[in-house]
Design an enzyme around this catalytic site. Structure first.
Site, PDB file in Angstrom:
ATOM      1  N   ASP A  10      26.633 -45.159  -5.886  1.00  0.00           N
ATOM      2  CA  ASP A  10      26.062 -44.788  -6.038  1.00  0.00           C
ATOM      3  C   ASP A  10      25.286 -45.389  -7.279  1.00  0.00           C
ATOM      4  OD1 ASP A  10      26.068 -41.869  -5.005  1.00  0.00           O
ATOM      5  OD2 ASP A  10      26.493 -41.099  -7.292  1.00  0.00           O
ATOM      6  N   ASP A 131      21.927 -29.244  -1.439  1.00  0.00           N
ATOM      7  CA  ASP A 131      22.501 -29.527  -2.728  1.00  0.00           C
ATOM      8  C   ASP A 131      22.347 -27.835  -3.465  1.00  0.00           C
ATOM      9  OD1 ASP A 131      22.693 -32.001  -2.427  1.00  0.00           O
ATOM     10  OD2 ASP A 131      21.404 -32.773  -3.033  1.00  0.00           O
TER      11      ASP A 131
END
Length: 251
Positions: A10, A131
């Site tokens: 990330d 998500d």
């Protein structure tokens, strides 16, 4: 096929970080050379890499493009990329640059036709990020929560060539609480699209449990903090997934 282990990188400000519950203010920095980290994952046996441009997810456009390009040059395997990819131009640009799969989250909810068209034109190369907070779809870097149920969003993209659904339990992400295996398997059984698990992977136990559900449609698992903190060994995870997929397990 064995469960695919996707080590995660990330990106925030060009650095390798992990967030807690998707909160940009709760970032832990693990390095300042994403390409070197990708190379280390490759040396441990990773064939896939999952990358997220966290700044891009909030900005709505690529922010860490230079870091992604450096990873593409050095990793050697297949890269799956998400974060701020919300237009046809950005989808095609990343695919042309060598990204194997593009992950679309916010745009999947706000502009589903974009996903359908991109998936039809690039079969097997578009992943839809589903998500969830308490079963509802979260968007814009998980900052907003919609009134759309996870399974309802997923079903919108059946039969259009989507490669996989990336399911993240936001409430577990980066907290090492253990992956939400039950919710992941339920989604995989409910839709005709392979599902990648994400969020909360804490140990080899998560890999073992998910690997037992490949025939249910669970394609892979993304892991980040557990690798960086030394709670999970990548080579061990890859080997565990391979062994778990032996024919004897499915006899």
């Amino acid at each position: 096929m064995p469960l695919i282990i996707f080590p995660a990188i990330d990106l925030k400000g060009g650095q390798v970080v992990r967030l807690a519950e998707g909160d940009m203010d709760r970032a832990t920095v693990y390095g300042d050379d994403p390409a070197a980290q990708a190379q280390a994952f490759a040396q441990a046996g990773a064939e896939w890499l999952h990358m997220v441009d966290l700044d891009g997810a909030f900005a709505g456009e690529s922010v860490n493009g230079a870091a992604v390009a450096a990873v593409l040059e050095r990793f050697g395997g297949k890269v799956q990329l998400g974060g701020g990819i919300r237009s046809r131009e950005s989808i095609e640009r990343w695919l042309d640059l060598g990204v194997q799969r593009v992950v679309i989250g916010t745009a999947a909810l706000e502009n589903p036709e974009l996903v359908r068209e991109a998936a039809r034109d690039n079969p097997g190369r578009i992943v839809v990020a589903v998500d969830a907070r308490d079963g509802m779809v979260a968007t814009r870097g998980w900052a907003d929560v919609s009134d759309v149920a996870v399974a309802d969003l997923a079903r919108r993209f059946e039969d259009v060539g989507v490669a996989a659904l990336l399911f993240t339990d936001v409430g577990r992400d980066g907290l090492l609480k253990g992956c939400n295996v039950a919710a992941t398997v339920k989604l995989a059984r409910d839709v005709a699209i392979p599902v990648i698990a994400s969020g909360g992977v804490a140990s080899i136990t998560d890999v073992q449990e998910l690997a037992g559900h490949v025939l249910d449609g669970v394609e892979g698992v993304i892991t980040g903090r557990a690798l960086y903190d030394g709670r999970l060994d990548l080579a061990d995870a890859i080997e565990t997934a391979r062994l778990r997929a032996s024919p004897a397990d499915f006899a």
